[in-house]
Design a protein around this motif. Structure first.
Motif, PDB file in Angstrom:
ATOM      1  N   THR A  61     -62.032 -19.542 -75.091  1.00  0.00           N
ATOM      2  CA  THR A  61     -62.988 -18.447 -74.881  1.00  0.00           C
ATOM      3  C   THR A  61     -63.823 -18.227 -76.138  1.00  0.00           C
ATOM      4  N   SER A  62     -63.184 -18.292 -77.289  1.00  0.00           N
ATOM      5  CA  SER A  62     -63.918 -18.138 -78.546  1.00  0.00           C
ATOM      6  C   SER A  62     -64.938 -19.258 -78.719  1.00  0.00           C
ATOM      7  N   ARG A  64     -66.372 -21.057 -76.357  1.00  0.00           N
ATOM      8  CA  ARG A  64     -67.465 -20.877 -75.379  1.00  0.00           C
ATOM      9  C   ARG A  64     -68.420 -19.759 -75.813  1.00  0.00           C
ATOM     10  N   ASP A  65     -67.855 -18.671 -76.335  1.00  0.00           N
ATOM     11  CA  ASP A  65     -68.685 -17.558 -76.801  1.00  0.00           C
ATOM     12  C   ASP A  65     -69.601 -18.010 -77.946  1.00  0.00           C
ATOM     13  N   LYS A  66     -69.040 -18.757 -78.878  1.00  0.00           N
ATOM     14  CA  LYS A  66     -69.853 -19.226 -80.007  1.00  0.00           C
ATOM     15  C   LYS A  66     -70.889 -20.248 -79.555  1.00  0.00           C
ATOM     16  N   ARG A  69     -73.731 -18.246 -78.123  1.00  0.00           N
ATOM     17  CA  ARG A  69     -74.524 -17.638 -79.198  1.00  0.00           C
ATOM     18  C   ARG A  69     -75.317 -18.689 -79.969  1.00  0.00           C
TER      19      ARG A  69
END
Length: 131
Positions: A61-62, A64-66, A69
């Motif tokens: 999840t981290s 994918r989030d980065k 962004r």
């Protein structure tokens, strides 16, 4: 007519200008980070393929989030931020893949141990029946 000393000086000046122009063009802050984002996207895909959604969801999840962004920063032409986020996403994705691989290896080792225990019990029963 120019003398040799003047020609050498002009050649050095031209070479220095060329080096400066090339270094300005190659500045990481001014070139799109598309390659870094693409490499990170591939790392996230590899993590997903290795089972990270089930075995390392927080890290995936981290990543994918980065990645999201980084793509936003790339679209905004903030290449330095995009490159940094892409590198962080790649690291998170590799961590997720490593955790998933480790979890699968541990599960396989536990299964082998369970199979060995069952086999030993069968051998012990067979030996006790013969006595």
């Amino acid at each position: 007519m120019m003398d040799t000393k003047s020609i050498n000086w002009l050649a050095r000046l031209g070479a220095a200008a060329a080096v400066l122009a090339l270094s300005a063009c190659a500045s990481p802050e001014k070139t799109p980070a598309t390659a870094a984002v693409a490499v990170s996207h591939n790392a996230v895909d590899n993590a997903v393929s290795s089972g990270a959604p089930e075995l390392a969801p927080v890290e995936l999840t981290s990543a994918r989030d980065k990645m999201m962004r980084a793509n936003q920063a790339l679209a905004a032409k903030d290449y330095k931020t995009a490159r940094q986020l892409a590198m962080e996403a790649q690291a998170d994705a590799k961590l997720a893949q490593s955790k998933a691989d480790s979890a699968k290896s541990t599960a396989a080792a536990n299964q082998v141990d369970a199979d060995l225990r069952a086999l030993r019990q069968q051998v012990d029963r067979a030996n006790s029946d013969q006595q």
